[in-house]
Design a protein around this motif. Structure first.
Motif, PDB file in Angstrom:
ATOM      1  N   GLU A 582       9.538  18.087  23.574  1.00  0.00           N
ATOM      2  CA  GLU A 582      10.517  18.771  22.726  1.00  0.00           C
ATOM      3  C   GLU A 582       9.835  19.472  21.548  1.00  0.00           C
ATOM      4  N   VAL A 583       8.828  18.821  20.990  1.00  0.00           N
ATOM      5  CA  VAL A 583       8.167  19.430  19.830  1.00  0.00           C
ATOM      6  C   VAL A 583       7.335  20.629  20.270  1.00  0.00           C
ATOM      7  N   ILE A 584       6.611  20.492  21.381  1.00  0.00           N
ATOM      8  CA  ILE A 584       5.769  21.629  21.788  1.00  0.00           C
ATOM      9  C   ILE A 584       6.652  22.811  22.208  1.00  0.00           C
ATOM     10  N   MET A 585       7.799  22.548  22.794  1.00  0.00           N
ATOM     11  CA  MET A 585       8.708  23.652  23.153  1.00  0.00           C
ATOM     12  C   MET A 585       9.204  24.363  21.891  1.00  0.00           C
ATOM     13  N   ALA A 586       9.478  23.584  20.848  1.00  0.00           N
ATOM     14  CA  ALA A 586       9.917  24.204  19.588  1.00  0.00           C
ATOM     15  C   ALA A 586       8.782  25.029  18.985  1.00  0.00           C
ATOM     16  N   GLU A 587       7.559  24.503  19.089  1.00  0.00           N
ATOM     17  CA  GLU A 587       6.413  25.245  18.543  1.00  0.00           C
ATOM     18  C   GLU A 587       6.202  26.553  19.314  1.00  0.00           C
ATOM     19  N   ILE A 588       6.371  26.482  20.632  1.00  0.00           N
ATOM     20  CA  ILE A 588       6.205  27.700  21.448  1.00  0.00           C
ATOM     21  C   ILE A 588       7.276  28.727  21.078  1.00  0.00           C
ATOM     22  N   ALA A 589       8.520  28.254  20.941  1.00  0.00           N
ATOM     23  CA  ALA A 589       9.607  29.173  20.588  1.00  0.00           C
ATOM     24  C   ALA A 589       9.294  29.869  19.270  1.00  0.00           C
ATOM     25  N   GLU A 590       8.783  29.101  18.323  1.00  0.00           N
ATOM     26  CA  GLU A 590       8.472  29.691  17.021  1.00  0.00           C
ATOM     27  C   GLU A 590       7.350  30.717  17.148  1.00  0.00           C
ATOM     28  N   LYS A 591       6.316  30.338  17.898  1.00  0.00           N
ATOM     29  CA  LYS A 591       5.174  31.255  18.070  1.00  0.00           C
ATOM     30  C   LYS A 591       5.612  32.557  18.739  1.00  0.00           C
ATOM     31  N   LEU A 592       6.524  32.449  19.722  1.00  0.00           N
ATOM     32  CA  LEU A 592       6.924  33.637  20.480  1.00  0.00           C
ATOM     33  C   LEU A 592       8.136  34.339  19.868  1.00  0.00           C
ATOM     34  N   GLY A 593       8.633  33.786  18.761  1.00  0.00           N
ATOM     35  CA  GLY A 593       9.788  34.405  18.106  1.00  0.00           C
ATOM     36  C   GLY A 593      11.067  34.269  18.920  1.00  0.00           C
TER      37      GLY A 593
END
Ligand code: FES
Ligand code: FES
Length: 691
Positions: A582-593
């Motif tokens: 869940e955390v890495i998915m949130a980090e990816i979403a943030e990185k990719l906007g």
């Protein structure tokens, strides 16, 4: 009795009593000695509050109150609340709101509520929360119990409370859960603490149900709100002995010698058990369906200790005080060994070898303390990473957690009238108890009868054979009934906890879809590995299946350390693995906007899809093909976003400064109950002669 015998006169639930107590006896123990079993013990150190009683109308922790200090006073317990079989309105409200799950904290909560409502008949939500905050609960939580107090207040004021009703919505073909007309106060504004009723949304393809989705009072709620003695902790057998355990002060040591002669010579001591006088029979303490996964790395008592709190000796004596005194007379000569408490260090060459004994089989690499190494893969993971638009890697850590079920482990054993050994125990796994202890104590399983009364919380920690073998062996050796229980401190040192995990993810995304996922999952199993294989496999399966990438790889090591052992714990490994995802998915979403909700929603396992790792990652063995056949995750997301006011709060919290800031996050999870191909369920319908 502790201290000088003293006679006191007091009133209990309106009835005058004269008792002889010790000057240092605590009210909790005196009340329980006089069979006021509604008064529960969760810690005996003033921390949990479940021993709360009223003294002259004020709530006190009876474990912190000397009995001599209530002389001449009025004491109220839950036993005194109902009159002539009629429940008190507070008890009714706890039943109606579902405010008692295991019920072990319930009498303490009810007494705290009584004290509040006696002095304040119309409390605010904040006042209820404040008044109830001193009584801990580990299973119901606090929403339903605080709701019960507010409902009881309305009843006591003579207001019509009516039956408790959830909010029910039946969707049409044209509607989604996002259209359900929730009342405005369902949006949780900051600081709004009011308990809300459950919401039940029925999709258009589902018929209205008669029972499901409607409130139902638990069949056993009445006995819980009455504070009846329904737990193993409340069981006392006439003439029983009290057992106590001597445990290791060392993280890793060999026992060179142990001298129990002084303890055995103490009048009133009936048995002392050590590695010298019990058979060395290997077993695994996890309550798992046979064939039980290896390794069988435990014996009842060993000449080596592998963690602080490991078993060294047990005694059975006429009183708890005598048993403790006998423990102090046991002389143990230890040879302290180098220890290792970090799983990464434990895997390095040259680390102390925790299981160097020759008779444990099934350890993957004993020299490196690796109990299990697991690998499972679907698709072409490396190719998918190479072709991904974006690849993100991160490592997370989940700490050890203790279950802290408020009823501690407690076992009482005795020979029944038909010469069967009765094991009355606070367990989640009565059949496994019988199967596992039989060879250890040398009694045929047919001659063992395990009784599992209601348990005061377990959460996985009672899916383990913790005290039963020792208690039963003491009954076998003495012929007497024996009671053995853990203190709260022993629960932390000597029972089980969750696996602390290192969770390393690598996730590849192409066109907004997760196309590749890799999880390295390192579990610290502590000194013994009873649940090491299964917890790791479930963690991998549930962790990677939530987003079900077509190319997935799972690699896991479960590692021995000199920490107290781990076991089954709420979520069984899935929580640790899903937290990282869940955390890495949130980090990816943030990185990719990307919008984190839509990114996750877009990638969630969908109805009809096969769970790609299901066959490779069963529970301790090969699993079965599985697919998702129904899911209401979309509806849950829609409602969750609305009631939390997710987007508005996320925007409002975005530009804060200062040391303390608020945030709001979004996570989904999947959980499984039961093991495919292994667990069974059945129902029996019986027509009684009264129709
Ligand atoms: S506070 Fe008294 S038993 Fe926990
Ligand atoms: S219901 Fe509160 S501890 Fe179980």
């Amino acid at each position: 009795m502790r201290g000088t015998p003293t006679q006191i006169t007091l009133t209990i639930n309106g009835s005058p009593q004269t008792w002889t107590v010790g000057s240092r006896d605590m009210l909790l123990h005196v009340l329980r000695d006089h069979k006021y079993f509604s008064v529960k013990q969760g810690c005996d150190t003033g921390d949990c509050g479940i021993c709360t009683v009223l003294v002259d109308g004020k709530p006190v922790r009876s474990c912190m109150t000397r009995a001599v200090d209530v002389a001449g006073k009025s004491v109220q317990t839950t036993e005194g609340l109902s009159q002539n079989g009629e429940l008190h309105p507070i008890q009714e409200a706890f039943m109606e709101t579902g405010g008692a799950q295991c019920g072990f904290c319930t009498p303490g909560k009810i007494m705290a509520a009584k004290a509040l409502l006696d002095r304040n008949p119309d409390p605010t939500v904040e006042e209820v929360r404040e008044a109830m905050s001193g009584v801990l609960c580990r299973c119901t939580g606090y929403v339903r119990t605080n709701d019960a107090v507010l409902r009881a207040a309305r009843k006591l004021r003579g207001e019509d409370t009516g039956p408790l009703q959830p909010l029910r919505f039946f969707l049409t073909e044209e509607e989604s859960a996002a259209d359900a007309p929730l009342p405005e106060d369902y949006r949780r504004a900051d600081g709004d603490l009011k308990p809300l009723p459950p919401v039940v949304i029925t999709p258009p393809d589902m018929p209205a149900t008669e029972v499901v989705g409607k409130p139902e009072i638990k069949v056993d709620a009445r006995k819980l709100v009455l504070g009846r003695p329904v737990y193993a902790f409340d069981k006392y057998v006439d003439g029983m002995l009290y057992a106590a355990l001597l445990t290791s002060p060392h993280a890793h040591a060999r026992i060179i010698d142990i001298d129990t002669s002084a303890a055995e010579a103490l009048p009133g001591v009936h048995a002392v058990l050590t590695y010298k006088n019990v058979p060395r029979i290997k077993y695994a303490s996890g309550g798992q369906s046979p064939p039980q996964p290896p390794p069988y790395d435990q014996v009842m008592f060993d000449n080596k200790v592998r963690h602080v709190g490991d078993r060294v000796a047990a005694v059975a004596a006429e009183t708890p005080e005598l048993a403790e005194k006998a423990l102090r007379l046991i002389k143990v000569k230890y040879e302290a060994l180098p220890h290792v408490i970090d799983p990464l260090e434990a895997m390095r060459p040259g680390a102390p070898v925790i299981h160097d004994e020759e008779d444990t089989e099934g350890i993957y690499d004993a020299q490196r303390n690796i109990v299990f190494h697991i690998e499972a893969e679907v698709g072409d993971v490396d190719k998918a990473f190479a072709e991904a638009d974006y690849v993100h890697e991160a490592e997370y850590y989940t700490p050890k957690q203790q279950h802290v079920h408020l009823e501690p482990h407690v076992t009482i054993t005795w020979w029944g009238e038909d010469d069967r050994l009765v094991v009355y125990t606070s367990t989640q796994v009565p059949f496994h108890v019988r199967r596992i202890i039989a060879p250890l104590i040398g009694v045929d399983p047919k001659r063992i009868r395990v009784i599992k009364p209601r348990i005061g919380g377990g959460f996985g920690n009672k899916q383990e054979i913790i005290l039963e073998d020792v208690c039963a062996m003491l009954t076998v050796r003495t012929g007497r009934a024996v009671r053995l229980e853990y203190s709260r401190k022993q629960e932390f040192y000597s029972s089980r906890s969750s696996h602390p995990n290192i969770v390393r993810y690598k996730v590849g995304v192409k066109d907004g879809k997760v196309t590749a996922a890799q999880l390295y999952f390192l579990g610290d199993t502590g000194a013994y590995g009873a649940h090491a294989l299964t917890v790791q496999m479930v963690g991998g399966f549930k962790g990677l299946t939530l987003y079900n990438a077509p190319n997935s790889r799972f690699i896991s090591d479960a590692v021995y350390t000199n920490q107290p052992p781990t076991g089954a714990f709420r979520g069984y490994g899935a929580t640790q693995a899903q937290y990282g995802y869940e955390v890495i998915m949130a980090e990816i979403a943030e990185k990719l906007g990307l919008d984190v909700v839509e990114f996750k929603r877009n990638n969630l396992l969908k109805v009809g899809e096969p769970m790609l790792l299901a066959k490779k990652l069963g529970e301790g063995r090969e699993g079965y093909e599985q697919a998702l056949t129904t899911s209401a995750i979309e509806e849950c997301l829609d409602i969750g976003l609305r009631v939390t006011d997710f987007y508005a709060k996320r925007k409002a919290y975005a530009n804060q400064t200062g040391r303390y800031r608020k945030g709001i996050g979004f996570a989904t999870t999947m959980h499984g109950s039961g093991i495919a191909g292994l667990d069974m369920a059945a129902a029996t319908i019986k027509m009684w002669d009264d129709g």
